[in-house]
Design an enzyme around this catalytic site. Structure first.
Site, PDB file in Angstrom:
ATOM      1  N   HIS A  90     -12.712  -4.228  -0.017  1.00 54.02           N
ATOM      2  CA  HIS A  90     -12.757  -3.458   1.488  1.00 54.02           C
ATOM      3  C   HIS A  90     -14.269  -2.651   1.659  1.00 54.02           C
ATOM      4  CE1 HIS A  90     -10.064  -1.840   4.811  1.00 54.02           C
ATOM      5  NE2 HIS A  90     -11.082  -0.951   5.008  1.00 54.02           N
TER       6      HIS A  90
ATOM      7  N   ASP B 259      -1.836   4.444   9.287  1.00 60.37           N
ATOM      8  CA  ASP B 259      -3.378   4.268   9.356  1.00 60.37           C
ATOM      9  C   ASP B 259      -3.532   3.478  10.497  1.00 60.37           C
ATOM     10  OD1 ASP B 259      -6.007   3.991   8.452  1.00 60.37           O
ATOM     11  OD2 ASP B 259      -5.626   1.936   8.336  1.00 60.37           O
TER      12      ASP B 259
ATOM     13  N   ARG C 231      -9.072   7.312  16.045  1.00 61.72           N
ATOM     14  CA  ARG C 231     -10.219   7.779  15.657  1.00 61.72           C
ATOM     15  C   ARG C 231     -11.363   7.046  16.058  1.00 61.72           C
ATOM     16  NH1 ARG C 231     -10.024   6.364   9.878  1.00 61.72           N
ATOM     17  NH2 ARG C 231     -12.209   7.247   9.535  1.00 61.72           N
TER      18      ARG C 231
ATOM     19  N   SER D  30      -7.937   6.414   4.710  1.00 65.97           N
ATOM     20  CA  SER D  30      -7.680   5.153   5.610  1.00 65.97           C
ATOM     21  C   SER D  30      -7.662   3.790   4.583  1.00 65.97           C
ATOM     22  CB  SER D  30      -8.710   5.158   6.756  1.00 65.97           C
ATOM     23  OG  SER D  30      -8.814   4.073   7.194  1.00 65.97           O
TER      24      SER D  30
ATOM     25  N   LYS E 202      -4.477   1.670   2.866  1.00 65.60           N
ATOM     26  CA  LYS E 202      -4.406   0.062   2.936  1.00 65.60           C
ATOM     27  C   LYS E 202      -4.627  -0.351   1.516  1.00 65.60           C
ATOM     28  CE  LYS E 202      -7.738  -0.288   6.058  1.00 65.60           C
ATOM     29  NZ  LYS E 202      -7.606   0.808   6.920  1.00 65.60           N
TER      30      LYS E 202
END
Ligand code: URA
Length: 431
Positions: A82, A161, A168, A183, A187
């Protein structure tokens, strides 16, 4: 407990209990807490911050808002990846297939465009027919059969999320260590991988302008991952200049395909290979990811993933009606390209969302013709602007052209990887 009391406690800098955080998330998900109250709370978190204990509780509450996938029946060590977000950051589209082609099993939940940064899900959706909405069973099946799947949060996987992310994006509440850490890590924990590689960006185009803040964010996320039993490694990488040449959804998919065919921008390939190599190392796979570019297997893996998710690449990627060169007004060597301004221009062209309900223009974006380290003569193109119509190009052109800093002396591109963070230590690239 009322939403107003909880929001006021964060406004006043107090520490939330786990119950308060769960109350807020469940209220937001069941509709009893409206957008405007949640936005007020998010802004209070941005300005007041959270303790490490709160960040951990927020992450747990977000994970518990949906299912945690159990991939333990699949052989091998599963590794997810990520990025904290950048401009032109299509590393997932390259590193994921590279690692998978080397034999790593890659289950990945991604995000959409956030503020001025692009989102992997929006990029993938520019492929005709492709879906990122894989329910947990389909996600697990694709991971088992192909070794690679990239999907969105859903009502069953980290719905908290999904809801907070969209809010956001349009309320200027992205740049916050606890909000980013929870966040990303919710995930990663929910998607069921055994190990995680994080690409934590710093610089003008990132949510953490300062490298030390990015190292701090990296350490928080590594600690959350390790605390959840997942081996976690973070690379802290520069995002002052856009990564690679393309910024915008279909344009970035096209660039990723070229990179997987051995025709990629040097810096983009370098960071993608570095991320894929970390993924291989965590999975115990001893193969140089570059070999998967050379033998074509990474590109085939990417195409197979697009097809498995309904993508019809043979129909072609969307293209913008207007493709207009942006000329340099002076001659010189390119010392820097302000990634924030390029990201904002892409957003204004329709590559991201200003409001929740906005639809992305998949063909919109910018292709950099004069990269950092290159040189131009006055009148040469700095970039090609891709837009729905020429008026949009006229709107963004002056600010976009000002993103290029030209100097008289030749320029060398600055190093890209700043530090590596794992459970034991922070290793600076300069050491
Ligand atoms: N990526 C995410 O998934 N969440 C963030 O908050 C930032 C980047």
């Amino acid at each position: 407990m009322t939403p107003l009391e909880v929001i006021a406690r964060k406004r006043d800098g107090e520490e939330h209990s786990a119950q308060e955080l769960r109350f807020l998330l469940s209220g937001y998900l069941d509709g009893s807490i409206p957008d405007y109250q949640m936005a007020a709370w998010l802004m209070a978190v941005c300005t007041r911050g959270m303790t490490r204990a709160e960040t951990l509780e927020l992450t747990r509450a977000m994970v518990d808002s949906g299912e945690v996938l159990d991939l333990s029946e699949l052989p091998g060590i599963k590794v997810d990846k990520h990025s904290t977000g950048g401009v032109g950051d299509k590393v997932t589209l390259i590193a994921g297939p590279l690692a998978a082609a080397c034999g790593v099993v890659v289950p990945k939940l991604s995000g959409r465009a956030l503020a001025h940064t692009g989102g992997t899900l929006d990029k993938l959706e520019s492929v005709p027919g492709l879906t990122v909405d894989l329910d947990p069973d389909r996600f697990r099946r694709q991971v088992a059969e192909l070794g690679l799947a990239v999907a969105a949060q859903s009502p069953r996987m980290v719905p908290a999320d999904k809801a907070l992310y969209g809010l956001r994006d349009v309320t200027a509440t992205v740049p916050s260590v606890p909000l980013i850490a929870s966040s990303v890590m919710s995930k990663k924990i929910a998607a069921g991988a055994d190990a995680i590689v994080l690409d934590v960006k710093f610089g003008r185009g990132a949510f953490m302008p300062d490298p030390d803040m990015a190292v701090f964010l990296a350490r928080e996320m590594v600690e959350i991952g390790e605390g959840a039993g997942r081996r976690t490694v973070a690379l802290v990488t520069a995002m002052d200049n856009p990564l690679g040449r393309a910024v915008g959804n279909a344009l970035e998919v096209r660039e990723a395909l070229a990179a997987l065919s051995g025709e990629g921008d040097e810096e983009l390939v370098e960071v993608s290979v570095r991320v894929a190599a970390e993924m291989c190392r965590l999975a115990g796979v001893e193969r140089d990811p570059r070999t998967a570019i050379a033998d074509g297997s990474a590109r085939r893996k990417f195409e197979a993933m697009l097809k498995a998710q309904g993508g019809r690449l043979d129909e072609g990627l969307p293209e913008a009606q207007a493709q207009v060169p942006l000329p340099a007004t002076a001659s010189g060597h390119v010392a820097a390209i302000d990634a924030l301004e390029v990201g904002r221009a892409a957003l204004a062209l329709g590559a991201g969302r200003m409001r929740k309900e906005d639809r992305i223009d998949p063909g919109a974006g910018i292709v950099i013709e004069a990269p950092v380290g290159g040189s131009v003569q006055a009148g040469d193109p700095l970039a090609t602007v891709h837009a729905r119509n020429p008026e949009l190009v006229v709107d963004v052109a002056p600010r976009l052209a000002a993103a290029w800093r030209l100097v008289d002396e030749p320029v060398r591109r600055p190093p890209h990887v700043y530090a590596r963070v794992d459970a034991q230590r922070v290793t600076m690239a300069s050491e």
